[in-house]
Scaffold this motif. Structure first.
Motif, PDB file in Angstrom:
ATOM      1  N   VAL A  45       0.866  -1.192   0.025  1.00 40.92           N
ATOM      2  CA  VAL A  45      -0.090  -0.165  -0.232  1.00 40.92           C
ATOM      3  C   VAL A  45       0.783   1.267   0.033  1.00 40.92           C
ATOM      4  O   VAL A  45       0.791   2.061  -0.757  1.00 40.92           O
ATOM      5  N   LEU A  46       1.973   1.305   0.919  1.00 41.12           N
ATOM      6  CA  LEU A  46       3.109   2.438   0.800  1.00 41.12           C
ATOM      7  C   LEU A  46       3.481   2.504  -0.522  1.00 41.12           C
ATOM      8  O   LEU A  46       3.489   3.871  -0.988  1.00 41.12           O
ATOM      9  N   GLU A  47       3.927   1.523  -1.182  1.00 36.39           N
ATOM     10  CA  GLU A  47       4.454   1.503  -2.511  1.00 36.39           C
ATOM     11  C   GLU A  47       3.564   2.227  -3.754  1.00 36.39           C
ATOM     12  O   GLU A  47       4.014   3.062  -4.487  1.00 36.39           O
ATOM     13  N   ILE A  48       2.240   1.753  -3.371  1.00 31.59           N
ATOM     14  CA  ILE A  48       1.162   2.373  -4.344  1.00 31.59           C
ATOM     15  C   ILE A  48       0.672   3.534  -3.827  1.00 31.59           C
ATOM     16  O   ILE A  48       0.575   4.382  -4.995  1.00 31.59           O
ATOM     17  N   CYS A  49       0.433   3.835  -2.569  1.00 30.99           N
ATOM     18  CA  CYS A  49      -0.335   5.069  -2.540  1.00 30.99           C
ATOM     19  C   CYS A  49       0.715   6.024  -1.908  1.00 30.99           C
ATOM     20  O   CYS A  49       0.024   7.222  -1.457  1.00 30.99           O
ATOM     21  N   GLY A  50       1.673   5.703  -1.355  1.00 26.01           N
ATOM     22  CA  GLY A  50       2.537   6.784  -0.625  1.00 26.01           C
ATOM     23  C   GLY A  50       2.243   6.675   0.885  1.00 26.01           C
ATOM     24  O   GLY A  50       1.279   6.061   1.176  1.00 26.01           O
ATOM     25  N   GLU A  51       2.600   7.645   1.597  1.00 29.32           N
ATOM     26  CA  GLU A  51       2.510   7.848   2.908  1.00 29.32           C
ATOM     27  C   GLU A  51       1.094   8.206   3.203  1.00 29.32           C
ATOM     28  O   GLU A  51       0.492   9.198   2.371  1.00 29.32           O
ATOM     29  N   PRO A  52       0.383   7.672   4.225  1.00 30.99           N
ATOM     30  CA  PRO A  52      -1.023   8.389   4.612  1.00 30.99           C
ATOM     31  C   PRO A  52      -0.880   9.531   5.448  1.00 30.99           C
ATOM     32  O   PRO A  52       0.313   9.876   5.776  1.00 30.99           O
ATOM     33  N   THR A  53      -1.832  10.433   5.085  1.00 31.12           N
ATOM     34  CA  THR A  53      -1.838  11.662   6.240  1.00 31.12           C
ATOM     35  C   THR A  53      -1.736  11.375   7.654  1.00 31.12           C
ATOM     36  O   THR A  53      -0.944  12.148   8.151  1.00 31.12           O
ATOM     37  N   SER A  54      -2.199  10.160   8.428  1.00 34.28           N
ATOM     38  CA  SER A  54      -2.037   9.865   9.462  1.00 34.28           C
ATOM     39  C   SER A  54      -2.066   8.402   9.542  1.00 34.28           C
ATOM     40  O   SER A  54      -2.620   7.842   8.923  1.00 34.28           O
ATOM     41  N   LYS A  55      -1.331   7.940  10.608  1.00 26.95           N
ATOM     42  CA  LYS A  55      -1.527   6.418  10.870  1.00 26.95           C
ATOM     43  C   LYS A  55      -1.792   6.389  12.350  1.00 26.95           C
ATOM     44  O   LYS A  55      -1.356   6.767  13.291  1.00 26.95           O
ATOM     45  N   ASP A  56      -2.633   5.018  12.846  1.00 25.63           N
ATOM     46  CA  ASP A  56      -2.965   4.733  13.796  1.00 25.63           C
ATOM     47  C   ASP A  56      -2.683   3.202  13.992  1.00 25.63           C
ATOM     48  O   ASP A  56      -3.840   2.476  13.971  1.00 25.63           O
ATOM     49  N   TYR A  57      -1.556   2.908  14.095  1.00 25.35           N
ATOM     50  CA  TYR A  57      -1.179   1.388  13.778  1.00 25.35           C
ATOM     51  C   TYR A  57      -1.822   0.554  12.801  1.00 25.35           C
ATOM     52  O   TYR A  57      -1.578   0.539  11.638  1.00 25.35           O
ATOM     53  N   ASP A  58      -3.076   0.147  12.811  1.00 24.52           N
ATOM     54  CA  ASP A  58      -3.771  -0.608  11.901  1.00 24.52           C
ATOM     55  C   ASP A  58      -4.885   0.155  11.126  1.00 24.52           C
ATOM     56  O   ASP A  58      -5.617  -0.232  10.297  1.00 24.52           O
ATOM     57  N   ARG A  59      -4.835   1.385  11.062  1.00 24.44           N
ATOM     58  CA  ARG A  59      -5.888   2.336  10.605  1.00 24.44           C
ATOM     59  C   ARG A  59      -5.077   3.259  10.069  1.00 24.44           C
ATOM     60  O   ARG A  59      -4.364   4.360  10.552  1.00 24.44           O
ATOM     61  N   TRP A  60      -4.950   3.773   8.749  1.00 25.11           N
ATOM     62  CA  TRP A  60      -4.490   4.565   7.741  1.00 25.11           C
ATOM     63  C   TRP A  60      -5.465   5.425   7.266  1.00 25.11           C
ATOM     64  O   TRP A  60      -6.328   5.232   6.652  1.00 25.11           O
ATOM     65  N   PHE A  61      -5.051   6.869   7.497  1.00 25.03           N
ATOM     66  CA  PHE A  61      -6.087   7.778   7.045  1.00 25.03           C
ATOM     67  C   PHE A  61      -5.335   8.652   5.729  1.00 25.03           C
ATOM     68  O   PHE A  61      -4.182   8.984   5.963  1.00 25.03           O
ATOM     69  N   TYR A  62      -6.119   8.593   4.576  1.00 26.00           N
ATOM     70  CA  TYR A  62      -5.615   9.523   3.427  1.00 26.00           C
ATOM     71  C   TYR A  62      -6.452  10.355   3.193  1.00 26.00           C
ATOM     72  O   TYR A  62      -7.684  10.303   2.714  1.00 26.00           O
ATOM     73  N   GLN A  63      -6.165  11.768   3.513  1.00 26.74           N
ATOM     74  CA  GLN A  63      -7.122  12.740   3.551  1.00 26.74           C
ATOM     75  C   GLN A  63      -7.366  13.213   2.215  1.00 26.74           C
ATOM     76  O   GLN A  63      -8.507  13.470   1.764  1.00 26.74           O
ATOM     77  N   ALA A  64      -6.364  12.982   1.129  1.00 31.63           N
ATOM     78  CA  ALA A  64      -6.886  13.435  -0.263  1.00 31.63           C
ATOM     79  C   ALA A  64      -8.115  12.506  -0.736  1.00 31.63           C
ATOM     80  O   ALA A  64      -8.911  12.978  -1.520  1.00 31.63           O
ATOM     81  N   GLN A  65      -8.171  11.467  -0.471  1.00 30.75           N
ATOM     82  CA  GLN A  65      -9.058  10.329  -0.929  1.00 30.75           C
ATOM     83  C   GLN A  65     -10.257  10.294   0.041  1.00 30.75           C
ATOM     84  O   GLN A  65     -11.231   9.882  -0.363  1.00 30.75           O
ATOM     85  N   GLY A  66     -10.045  10.884   1.184  1.00 27.99           N
ATOM     86  CA  GLY A  66     -11.451  10.787   2.040  1.00 27.99           C
ATOM     87  C   GLY A  66     -11.455   9.429   2.630  1.00 27.99           C
ATOM     88  O   GLY A  66     -12.512   8.999   2.973  1.00 27.99           O
ATOM     89  N   LYS A  67     -10.508   8.375   2.638  1.00 28.03           N
ATOM     90  CA  LYS A  67     -10.641   7.017   3.030  1.00 28.03           C
ATOM     91  C   LYS A  67      -9.759   6.843   4.312  1.00 28.03           C
ATOM     92  O   LYS A  67      -8.699   7.219   4.564  1.00 28.03           O
ATOM     93  N   ILE A  68     -10.235   5.560   4.911  1.00 29.54           N
ATOM     94  CA  ILE A  68      -9.195   4.997   5.930  1.00 29.54           C
ATOM     95  C   ILE A  68      -9.234   3.583   5.572  1.00 29.54           C
ATOM     96  O   ILE A  68     -10.153   2.787   5.360  1.00 29.54           O
ATOM     97  N   LEU A  69      -8.100   3.192   5.543  1.00 34.03           N
ATOM     98  CA  LEU A  69      -7.549   1.753   5.440  1.00 34.03           C
ATOM     99  C   LEU A  69      -7.370   1.065   6.459  1.00 34.03           C
ATOM    100  O   LEU A  69      -6.521   1.534   7.567  1.00 34.03           O
ATOM    101  N   VAL A  70      -7.878   0.065   6.684  1.00 33.89           N
ATOM    102  CA  VAL A  70      -7.989  -0.846   8.131  1.00 33.89           C
ATOM    103  C   VAL A  70      -7.155  -1.915   7.634  1.00 33.89           C
ATOM    104  O   VAL A  70      -7.695  -2.945   6.781  1.00 33.89           O
ATOM    105  N   PHE A  71      -6.050  -2.303   8.432  1.00 36.46           N
ATOM    106  CA  PHE A  71      -5.379  -3.599   8.155  1.00 36.46           C
ATOM    107  C   PHE A  71      -5.517  -4.849   9.417  1.00 36.46           C
ATOM    108  O   PHE A  71      -6.001  -4.180  10.573  1.00 36.46           O
ATOM    109  N   ASN A  72      -5.334  -5.947   9.124  1.00 36.40           N
ATOM    110  CA  ASN A  72      -5.437  -6.979  10.040  1.00 36.40           C
ATOM    111  C   ASN A  72      -4.388  -7.230  10.869  1.00 36.40           C
ATOM    112  O   ASN A  72      -3.249  -6.490  10.564  1.00 36.40           O
ATOM    113  N   ASP A  73      -4.307  -8.074  11.702  1.00 39.40           N
ATOM    114  CA  ASP A  73      -3.204  -8.283  12.419  1.00 39.40           C
ATOM    115  C   ASP A  73      -1.986  -8.987  11.838  1.00 39.40           C
ATOM    116  O   ASP A  73      -0.673  -8.761  12.372  1.00 39.40           O
TER     117      ASP A  73
END
Length: 87
Positions: A45-73
């Motif tokens: 995801v980092l390679e494709i989308c770059g750094e997120p606006t903010s990270k909270d371990y398993d929840r990454w926020f991308y402000q430009a897209q208005g999306k939160i990516l949720v990762f499993n363990d």
């Protein structure tokens, strides 16, 4: 009268059978989704989308897209949420 009631019941039940649409996010010319057969890893995801606006371990926020990516363990992309739904 019974036929109208039966039709209403069938219509209501059939609307429950429609699956939710998968959430997707566009990163440049790529489209990623949380329901892929081979889920993307955090590194991919980092390679494709770059750094997120903010990270909270398993929840990454991308402000430009208005999306939160949720990762499993396991570090795999589990699902994508609209940021507005979680506020």
């Amino acid at each position: 009268m019974l036929n109208i009631r039966m039709l209403a019941v069938v219509a209501a039940l059939s609307s429950l059978a429609v699956p939710a649409l998968a959430q997707e996010m566009r990163c440049g010319n790529r489209l990623i989704a949380g329901d892929q057969i081979n889920p993307l890893l955090k590194e991919q995801v980092l390679e494709i989308c770059g750094e997120p606006t903010s990270k909270d371990y398993d929840r990454w926020f991308y402000q430009a897209q208005g999306k939160i990516l949720v990762f499993n363990d396991n570090g795999q992309l589990d699902h994508i949420e609209d940021a507005q739904e979680t506020e």
